[in-house]
Scaffold this motif. Structure first.
Motif, PDB file in Angstrom:
ATOM      1  N   LEU A 159     -10.553  -0.475   9.740  1.00  0.00           N
ATOM      2  CA  LEU A 159      -9.983   0.961   9.323  1.00  0.00           C
ATOM      3  C   LEU A 159      -9.828   1.452   9.668  1.00  0.00           C
ATOM      4  O   LEU A 159     -10.766   2.300  10.570  1.00  0.00           O
ATOM      5  N   PHE A 202       0.373  -5.140  10.202  1.00  0.00           N
ATOM      6  CA  PHE A 202      -1.614  -5.782   9.495  1.00  0.00           C
ATOM      7  C   PHE A 202      -1.689  -7.004  10.467  1.00  0.00           C
ATOM      8  O   PHE A 202      -2.878  -7.788  10.328  1.00  0.00           O
ATOM      9  N   TYR A 240      -4.344   0.589  -2.292  1.00  0.00           N
ATOM     10  CA  TYR A 240      -3.549  -0.434  -2.169  1.00  0.00           C
ATOM     11  C   TYR A 240      -3.118  -1.672  -3.365  1.00  0.00           C
ATOM     12  O   TYR A 240      -4.072  -1.095  -4.649  1.00  0.00           O
ATOM     13  N   ARG A 268      -5.503  -7.460  11.826  1.00  0.00           N
ATOM     14  CA  ARG A 268      -6.743  -7.105  10.755  1.00  0.00           C
ATOM     15  C   ARG A 268      -6.181  -7.016   8.991  1.00  0.00           C
ATOM     16  O   ARG A 268      -7.536  -6.603   8.787  1.00  0.00           O
ATOM     17  N   ARG A 298       0.821  -1.333   0.436  1.00  0.00           N
ATOM     18  CA  ARG A 298      -0.208   0.039   0.079  1.00  0.00           C
ATOM     19  C   ARG A 298       0.679   1.560   0.322  1.00  0.00           C
ATOM     20  O   ARG A 298       1.923   1.296   0.214  1.00  0.00           O
ATOM     21  N   ASP A 329      -5.725   4.503   7.164  1.00  0.00           N
ATOM     22  CA  ASP A 329      -4.953   2.878   6.026  1.00  0.00           C
ATOM     23  C   ASP A 329      -6.147   3.895   4.676  1.00  0.00           C
ATOM     24  O   ASP A 329      -5.422   3.119   3.762  1.00  0.00           O
ATOM     25  N   LEU A 332      -8.897  -5.269   4.249  1.00  0.00           N
ATOM     26  CA  LEU A 332      -8.455  -4.736   5.871  1.00  0.00           C
ATOM     27  C   LEU A 332      -9.246  -4.567   6.494  1.00  0.00           C
ATOM     28  O   LEU A 332     -10.854  -3.925   6.308  1.00  0.00           O
TER      29      LEU A 332
END
Lengths: 122, 106
Positions: free
Chosen positions: A86, A64, A94, A67, A38, A90, A83
């Motif tokens: 959020l 991460f 991506y 999550r 990302r 974030d 994901l």
């Protein structure tokens, strides 16, 4: 030719989840590890983890874990990154990215999707 | 935690040589990779395994390694080479990227 086509932009509220898809074509989907990376606006690249499309095995970056969930559907040559919980930070583009060598985990990101912008805002 | 350190910016005139460095303690033991990213586009791999060039990447792109520093060299820089460049290498859990270097062609 290898192509990775990602799903469209998403707008989500804080606390929600987002699921981004990455449809592969032009190669044997199960033969190559798929990674997710990302990039927040104006910032650098951040690796999130990988999935082995053949076995479904995954490895997530520590940041991460808990999550993120990476899955795949081999019948339609598509990888997914979900994901959850959020937050505003974030907000990012991506990317999915395919590894370079068949059957080997090398984390050489030789092909990239076009990116999916996920915006988290109340 | 382990980091890869790049200069934020490098500027060169067309036709000159640009050198972008990336420093990290594990680089003597791990390969480095370089990606070029132009605005609004996905990154493109330009160097892998320290010094190998993927097919389709111009010969003016080269990579080298010395101790804890790897270097991306662009010889005879062209206007189209203006972009952000990221190094990448392995860490204990997978991989990480350097912070990126903006190459400006004057």
């Amino acid at each position: 030719q290898v192509q990775l086509v990602q799903s469209g932009a998403e707008v989500k509220k804080p606390g929600a989840s987002v699921k981004v898809s990455c449809k592969a074509s032009g190669y044997t989907f199960t033969g190559y590890y798929m990674h997710w990376v990302r990039q927040a606006p104006g910032q650098g690249l951040e690796w999130m983890g990988w999935i082995n499309p053949n076995s479904g095995g995954t490895n997530y970056a520590q940041k991460f874990q808990g999550r993120v969930t990476m899955t795949r559907d081999t019948s339609i040559s598509t990888a997914y990154m979900e994901l959850s919980r959020l937050r505003s930070d974030d907000t990012a583009v991506y990317y999915c990215a395919r590894d370079a060598e068949e059957w080997e985990l090398q984390i050489i990101l030789s092909y990239w999707g076009q990116g999916t912008l996920v915006t988290v805002s109340s | 935690s382990y980091e890869l350190t790049q200069p934020p910016s490098v500027s060169v005139s067309p036709g000159q040589t640009a050198r972008i460095t990336c420093s990290g303690d594990a680089l003597p033991k791990q390969y480095a990779y370089w990606y070029q990213q132009k605005p609004g586009q996905a990154p493109v791999l330009v160097i892998y395994k320290d010094s190998e060039r993927p097919s389709g990447i111009p010969e003016r792109f080269s990579g080298s390694s010395s101790g804890t520093t790897v270097t991306l060299t662009i010889s005879g820089v062209q206007a189209e080479d203006e972009a952000d460049y990221y190094c990448q290498s392995a860490d204990s859990s997978g991989t990480l990227f350097g912070g990126g270097t903006k190459l400006t062609v004057l």
